[in-house]
Design a protein around this motif. Structure first.
Motif, PDB file in Angstrom:
ATOM      1  N   ILE A 106      67.338  52.258   5.286  1.00 17.91           N
ATOM      2  CA  ILE A 106      67.950  52.283   6.615  1.00 17.91           C
ATOM      3  C   ILE A 106      67.300  53.393   7.432  1.00 17.91           C
ATOM      4  CG2 ILE A 106      70.070  52.607   7.947  1.00 17.91           C
ATOM      5  CD1 ILE A 106      71.579  51.766   5.340  1.00 17.91           C
ATOM      6  N   ARG A 107      66.866  53.066   8.619  1.00 18.95           N
ATOM      7  CA  ARG A 107      66.373  54.046   9.583  1.00 18.95           C
ATOM      8  C   ARG A 107      67.384  54.074  10.731  1.00 18.95           C
ATOM      9  NH1 ARG A 107      61.545  56.266  11.588  1.00 18.95           N
ATOM     10  NH2 ARG A 107      61.201  56.790   9.386  1.00 18.95           N
ATOM     11  N   SER A 108      67.986  55.247  10.962  1.00 17.49           N
ATOM     12  CA  SER A 108      68.989  55.399  12.015  1.00 17.49           C
ATOM     13  C   SER A 108      68.447  56.318  13.108  1.00 17.49           C
ATOM     14  CB  SER A 108      70.280  55.984  11.441  1.00 17.49           C
ATOM     15  OG  SER A 108      70.875  55.107  10.517  1.00 17.49           O
ATOM     16  N   PHE A 109      68.548  55.861  14.334  1.00 19.07           N
ATOM     17  CA  PHE A 109      68.162  56.696  15.473  1.00 19.07           C
ATOM     18  C   PHE A 109      69.421  57.304  16.067  1.00 19.07           C
ATOM     19  CE2 PHE A 109      67.242  57.315  20.045  1.00 19.07           C
ATOM     20  CZ  PHE A 109      66.177  58.193  19.925  1.00 19.07           C
ATOM     21  N   TYR A 154      72.384  56.968   0.387  1.00 10.82           N
ATOM     22  CA  TYR A 154      71.713  58.213   0.038  1.00 10.82           C
ATOM     23  C   TYR A 154      70.891  58.719   1.222  1.00 10.82           C
ATOM     24  CZ  TYR A 154      72.876  57.479  -4.904  1.00 10.82           C
ATOM     25  OH  TYR A 154      73.527  57.312  -6.099  1.00 10.82           O
ATOM     26  N   PHE A 155      71.199  59.918   1.661  1.00 11.02           N
ATOM     27  CA  PHE A 155      70.446  60.535   2.752  1.00 11.02           C
ATOM     28  C   PHE A 155      69.134  61.098   2.218  1.00 11.02           C
ATOM     29  CE2 PHE A 155      69.329  64.550   4.897  1.00 11.02           C
ATOM     30  CZ  PHE A 155      69.047  64.064   6.158  1.00 11.02           C
ATOM     31  N   LEU A 197      77.380  64.091   2.554  1.00 10.24           N
ATOM     32  CA  LEU A 197      76.426  62.989   2.402  1.00 10.24           C
ATOM     33  C   LEU A 197      75.848  63.006   0.989  1.00 10.24           C
ATOM     34  CD1 LEU A 197      74.549  63.266   5.820  1.00 10.24           C
ATOM     35  CD2 LEU A 197      75.941  61.319   5.079  1.00 10.24           C
ATOM     36  N   ASP A 198      75.667  61.830   0.408  1.00  5.27           N
ATOM     37  CA  ASP A 198      75.036  61.723  -0.909  1.00  5.27           C
ATOM     38  C   ASP A 198      73.538  61.963  -0.768  1.00  5.27           C
ATOM     39  OD1 ASP A 198      77.223  61.039  -2.697  1.00  5.27           O
ATOM     40  OD2 ASP A 198      77.354  59.154  -1.580  1.00  5.27           O
ATOM     41  N   VAL A 199      72.993  62.806  -1.620  1.00  9.23           N
ATOM     42  CA  VAL A 199      71.562  63.118  -1.632  1.00  9.23           C
ATOM     43  C   VAL A 199      71.055  62.907  -3.050  1.00  9.23           C
ATOM     44  CG1 VAL A 199      69.826  64.938  -1.361  1.00  9.23           C
ATOM     45  CG2 VAL A 199      71.740  64.791   0.256  1.00  9.23           C
ATOM     46  N   PHE A 231      67.790  56.637   5.157  1.00  5.41           N
ATOM     47  CA  PHE A 231      68.754  56.459   4.079  1.00  5.41           C
ATOM     48  C   PHE A 231      68.275  55.375   3.121  1.00  5.41           C
ATOM     49  CE2 PHE A 231      71.287  58.320   7.394  1.00  5.41           C
ATOM     50  CZ  PHE A 231      72.268  59.054   6.749  1.00  5.41           C
ATOM     51  N   ILE A 232      68.832  55.404   1.902  1.00  2.00           N
ATOM     52  CA  ILE A 232      68.682  54.312   0.942  1.00  2.00           C
ATOM     53  C   ILE A 232      70.070  53.772   0.653  1.00  2.00           C
ATOM     54  CG2 ILE A 232      68.229  53.762  -1.487  1.00  2.00           C
ATOM     55  CD1 ILE A 232      65.844  55.590  -1.421  1.00  2.00           C
TER      56      ILE A 232
END
Length: 300
Positions: free
Chosen positions: A197-200, A271-272, A128-130, A263-264
């Motif tokens: 982005i908000r992921s559940f 981006y995490f 994951l990109d950070v 995320f962005i």
């Protein structure tokens, strides 16, 4: 029997319970101000508070939402006996907690707090990109206007920072250098975002929400600075399959089967930022018609 460990006025818990009642599922809701005695009855472990009582082996699934199990501690006048009995009580409580966590569950009390620094390292290992980040006790190496600061801890709130008032620590852009050193702080590259982005996440499944916060100066850096007069637009969103697979691998490595991830979206990159094990998801559920409360009730 379902055991729900929550807080007194936690709204999300109440919404899930409405579905449990509709489904005819039996449950017990434990609040953080309950104090349990561990007893035995019919050679079985029996937990009892002023509000609830249940046999440990009657619990089939557990949802840890917030709060925690609190047990009564016995005290003895003799210090040696007291120390000895404290050890006995510790192992008995440990057995109860571990037994509950071994059952079908959503979240665990034992890992509700995750270390952000370790999570970011793990996220990078899974591809994951950070955003670039570092720790420092001064702003000497900080690029002004291009760096943000965030809390290292998971809890952004400070209760009673002033009398009868609490405070929230928001993500902030560094605009000037500090003259003095300070406690080690988390600095991170500021990413120009298309949207957030908000992921559940729940047991391998994901429901994502795009949050268009970048067009409002109040929410541009941190969407939690809600603009009640002109709320951000939220919309259902589907992350690329490879990103969802990396999220699944990350969550399994952290021994988390539920949580909210941020995320962005910037250009073609995702981006995490972080994972919150007990983050709020009710707003996204309602806006995007995800019925996450039903998903939780179904699983339990």
């Amino acid at each position: 029997m379902i055991l729900i460990i929550s807080q007194n006025k936690e709204i999300t818990t109440t919404e899930v319970i409405k579905w449990l009642l509709r489904m005819g599922k039996s449950f017990i809701r434990v609040h953080e101000d309950e104090i349990f005695k561990i007893k035995t009855k019919e050679k079985r472990i029996f937990l009892e508070s002023q509000r609830n009582c249940f046999f440990l082996d009657d619990i089939t699934s557990v949802w840890y939402r917030r709060g925690g199990l609190v047990f009564e501690h016995l005290h003895y006048k003799n210090e040696s006996i007291n120390l000895n009995m404290n050890e006995y009580q510790h192992w008995l409580e440990d057995y109860v907690r571990k037994t509950l966590e071994s059952k079908k569950h959503i979240n665990k009390e034992s890992n509700t707090d995750v270390n952000k620094l370790l999570v970011l390292e793990q996220a990078q290992k899974f591809g994951l990109d950070v955003p670039a980040y570092f720790l420092a006790d001064s702003t000497d190496k900080v690029q002004l206007e291009r760096t943000i600061i965030k809390t290292i801890g998971g809890n952004p709130r400070m209760e009673n920072i002033l009398k009868d008032s609490s405070g929230m620590m928001y993500t902030t852009v560094v605009k000037e250098h500090e003259d003095k050193n300070f406690f080690i702080t988390f600095f991170q590259e500021k990413i120009e975002k298309d949207f957030e982005i908000r992921s559940f996440y729940l047991n391998g499944k994901m429901w994502s929400t795009a949050i268009f916060s970048q067009n409002d100066e109040q929410t541009k850096i941190d969407f939690r600075k809600y603009n009640d007069k002109k709320p951000n637009r939220n919309a259902p969103y589907t992350l690329p399959k490879d990103i969802e697979e990396k999220i699944d691998s990350l969550m399994q490595s952290l021994d988390l089967n539920c949580g909210s991830l941020d995320f962005i979206k910037s250009g073609n990159k995702y981006y995490f930022l972080e994972v919150n094990t007990v983050g709020q998801f009710l707003g996204s559920s309602v806006i995007c018609n995800y019925s996450l409360e039903k998903e939780i009730a179904d699983y339990l």
